[in-house]
Each structure stands twice: as structure tokens, then as C-alpha cells.
Scaffold this active site. Structure first.
Site, PDB file in Angstrom:
ATOM      1  N   ASP A 115      24.485  20.932  -2.169  1.00  0.00           N
ATOM      2  CA  ASP A 115      25.836  20.464  -1.839  1.00  0.00           C
ATOM      3  C   ASP A 115      26.588  21.391  -0.893  1.00  0.00           C
ATOM      4  O   ASP A 115      27.798  21.259  -0.724  1.00  0.00           O
ATOM      5  CB  ASP A 115      26.653  20.261  -3.118  1.00  0.00           C
ATOM      6  CG  ASP A 115      26.833  21.553  -3.907  1.00  0.00           C
ATOM      7  OD1 ASP A 115      26.002  22.467  -3.753  1.00  0.00           O
ATOM      8  OD2 ASP A 115      27.802  21.653  -4.686  1.00  0.00           O
ATOM      9  N   GLU A 116      25.888  22.330  -0.262  1.00  0.00           N
ATOM     10  CA  GLU A 116      26.523  23.280   0.653  1.00  0.00           C
ATOM     11  C   GLU A 116      25.688  23.431   1.920  1.00  0.00           C
ATOM     12  O   GLU A 116      24.463  23.501   1.857  1.00  0.00           O
ATOM     13  CB  GLU A 116      26.642  24.671   0.034  1.00  0.00           C
ATOM     14  CG  GLU A 116      27.522  24.797  -1.177  1.00  0.00           C
ATOM     15  CD  GLU A 116      27.510  26.227  -1.701  1.00  0.00           C
ATOM     16  OE1 GLU A 116      28.146  27.088  -1.089  1.00  0.00           O
ATOM     17  OE2 GLU A 116      26.816  26.469  -2.709  1.00  0.00           O
TER      18      GLU A 116
END
Length: 401
Positions: A115-116
Site C-alpha cells: 500500500d506504499e
């Protein structure tokens, strides 16, 4: 990559990723409850008492629930807590969809976690206004096209971009350039510095180091004595020193696309045209930003039954003209639409090439027309970049705006 420019690094972090992705998926399936707006968590096997909180809503967070604690403990803090099991296939798909959007802007993308991501967007670093516009553009596309929100940290240093993305959440854009660290970073508790773990904080506190500023101004030799090499690293990070680069697997940009899921189904052609014009203005501007033209144009329609169908055309000569792309998109729509309610519309510009056009002759009427249209597009692009995208609006969209 552009040389002789100050670096511009984005760190993009999905807000409560697993929860947001689950909530978005359930809403698309017809749920009338948004998990982000209630006390909810994503967690494992609750009955075994071994399940832990993987992600939490803001309301759950206000109840004192933290990521990593047991579901049994979380239930004690919030009796009406909604627990949803994780779906890692869904998360991989959402992550992949987000990174496809990143690829429309830069090939320099480092996937830091599911998610990054870090993005090197130095080529867009023409002004602070342009950099901010790009961040909000990416953030807005993710929200509109995928249904979840992100935080974006902007900096000239990779580390600081990550620190900036951790500032106020959700759905925010923050800057943390090297000349801003004293004002924005040094007052924070030392435990908020990247790579300073929970076990390290008490040891730093025993040395009267309570804030990141305390650490930045501490004797680095003394830190090395107590923490070895990690002491030097912490001191550098506190001072915004980080020479690491965005690590990426370079891939050629093959196309630019934009789509929108409509809040209400569209049932007539003129309303569809208005949406398509906005999508074309967005994609054609990005096309010109990266100095490309397209040979192929396609559109996608999703009906009320979630069935997608598409149509594309290959042009005789490449273009980056908004008006020409709009004309083609309308023609494709007329040939494709079956008359049923429309839930989603998408436009894609593919088969890209460099926008190096031949020298035109003053006697070549067609080329003169093209150059005039390109000059108009460039003027509009420049005005929107300087004053915002609503400074120039097509009359057909004015009433809706």
C-alpha cells in the site's frame, strides 16, 4: 530523467489500506454500509483469540484500538466492533490498479509495500504550483477511479517524503522539503522518526532526547557510542540527510487512461458527451505534459449490470490535440453505445510516440491548422497550471460546473 533539476519525490500511502479496499469493494457489491464510517477493523480468526487487527477505521482508532493488537482486546474496547476477514487477492488487485495510475505519470516507481510507493516525478518539477497540482491530480484520480483515498508526501529527499505522508490523515497532501524540517519535523516526538523503534525510544529519552530536534542537534559521536552505526543513521535522518534513490524497474509508458464511475447512471448521449469531454481534457493534457502523441484512441463503457465493452481506433497520424481526440471519442461512443444506462466511462490514449513534428511549410494549410490548435491547447494548459483547472472551461460544461 531530467538533469539539473531539484529532485521531486512523492511517497504515496493508502489510508487504512485493507479497510479502505474492503469497504470500496463492498460498496461496489451493493452494500449500504461504508466500513470506513463505522467502528470496523480487518482481522484474522476471531474465535481462536489469535486474530489481530490488521487495519482499523478512524472511529475504531478513537476507541483506542491499535494495529497489531488482538481482536479479543479490541472487542473489550469497542463492544459494537465490526470485524471483517482479510481478502489478500482483493488487496493485490487494488494495489495493482493504483500502480497502473502511477505508471501514467512516471516509470520511476518503487513499490515499498503493498500500500506504499515512492515516485520520482522530477520531470514535473517546474514550480511548486506544478508539483502540488500533480500530487492532487494523482490523489484525485485514485479517489474518483478506485474509490479510496491516499496521503501524499512531497520532498526533495526520499526519507522526508515518507515522513510527510505520515502527517495529518486521511486524504491529505503534505510537503517536507529540506528547508522545512526545523519547522515541520523537529518538534515531533523522537519515536515518530522513521527507523526509530519502540525499544529505542526509552534509551534516547534516558539521554534527554525527546524530540526529533533533540536528536538532530545531539553529538553524533555520542550517539554512535551508544547505538553503533544506527546512531549515525538516526542522526542523519533527523537532519533530513538521505541520499537513497527511488529504486524502480523501468518500463516504457504505453498509454494514458482515465475513467470515472458515475454517481448516477447516464441515460442520454449529451450527458455522456460531457463526461467524455472532461476525460479527454484530462488525458490530453497529461499527454502533452510528457511530450507525447498517440496513434490509438479507445473508450470503455460499463453498463448497469457491470458489463464492460470497449472500442478503439488507430489514427493515420499521431495527435495530441484535445479537439481531435474529442471528435474521435464521440465517434467511437456513437458506434459503441447500445442505449442502456451507463455506470462508467473511460478514455484511453495508446501507442504513444514522441511529439517531434516535422518543420511545417507556410503553404501547408493542414499543418498550419494543427499548429494553431496546438498553440491554443498549450495556452490553456499553461493557464490551468498557473490559475487552476477551472480558469478555462468549455461552454458545454459551464452549467454543470
Amino acid at each position: 530523467m531530467v538533469k539539473n533539476k531539484e529532485k521531486l519525490i512523492f511517497h504515496i500511502d493508502v489510508n487504512s489500506a485493507f479497510l479502505s479496499w474492503t469497504a470500496t469493494d463492498k460498496l461496489l457489491q451493493g452494500s449500504d454500509i461504508d466500513l470506513r464510517n463505522i467502528a470496523a477493523v480487518i482481522g484474522g480468526d476471531e474465535e481462536s483469540r489469535r486474530g489481530v487487527v490488521l487495519a482499523k477505521s478512524m472511529i475504531a482508532k478513537k476507541s483506542g484500538i491499535i494495529t497489531g493488537e488482538s481482536l479479543f482486546s479490541a472487542r473489550k474496547k469497542c463492544s459494537n466492533l465490526v470485524v471483517v476477514s482479510p481478502d489478500f487477492r482483493l488487496y493485490q488487485r487494488c494495489s495493482s490498479d493504483m500502480r497502473k495510475i502511477f505508471g501514467d505519470y512516471t516509470p520511476y516507481v518503487e513499490n515499498f509495500s503493498i500500500d506504499e510507493s515512492f515516485l520520482d516525478v522530477t520531470s514535473y518539477n517546474t514550480s511548486k504550483e506544478a508539483a502540488l497540482k500533480l500530487a492532487y491530480d494523482i490523489s484525485g484520480r485514485i479517489k474518483k477511479e478506485l474509490g479510496f483515498t491516499v496521503n501524499i508526501g512531497m520532498s526533495d529527499v526520499k526519507l522526508l517524503s515518507k515522513m510527510a505522508s505520515d502527517f495529518e490523515k486521511p486524504d491529505k497532501v503534505h510537503t517536507l522539503y529540506k528547508n522545512e524540517i526545523k519547522k515541520k519535523l523537529w518538534h515531533l516526538p523522537v519515536g515518530e522518526l522513521f527507523m526509530v523503534g519502540r525499544r529505542t525510544v526509552p534509551r534516547l529519552n534516558n539521554l534527554n532526547v525527546f524530540t526529533i530536534g533533540d536528536l538532530a542537534q545531539y553529538d553524533v559521536k555520542f550517539l554512535e557510542y551508544h547505538f553503533k552505526s544506527s546512531g549515525h543513521m538516526m542522526w542523519e535522518y533527523a537532519n533530513g540527510i538521505d541520499n537513497s534513490r527511488v529504486r524502480f524497474h523501468k518500463r516504457e509508458l504505453k498509454g494514458i487512461n482515465n475513467s470515472i464511475t458515475l454517481s448516477e447512471d447516464i441515460k442520454n448521449k449529451n450527458e455522456a458527451y460531457k463526461v467524455l469531454i472532461e476525460l479527454v481534457e484530462h488525458t490530453s493534457t497529461r499527454l502533452r505534459n510528457i511530450k507525447k502523441c498517440c496513434y490509438s484512441i479507445s473508450i470503455t463503457i460499463r453498463n448497469q449490470e457491470f458489463i464492460d465493452y470497449s472500442k478503439s481506433i488507430t489514427l493515420k497520424s499521431a495527435t495530441d490535440l484535445t479537439q481531435e481526440i474529442v471528435k474521435t471519442v464521440k465517434k467511437l461512443f456513437d458506434e459503441l453505445w447500445k442505449g442502456e444506462p451507463i455506470r462508467l466511462l473511460g478514455v484511453s490514449l495508446n501507442n504513444l510516440c514522441e511529439s517531434n513534428f516535422k518543420q511545417i511549410s507556410i503553404f501547408d494549410v493542414d499543418n498550419l491548422y494543427v499548429e494553431k490548435k496546438r498553440a491554443i491547447d498549450k495556452t490553456i494548459d499553461d493557464l490551468r497550471l498557473k490559475y487552476g483547472k477551472t480558469i478555462v472551461i468549455k461552454s458545454v460544461l459551464l452549467k454543470d460546473k
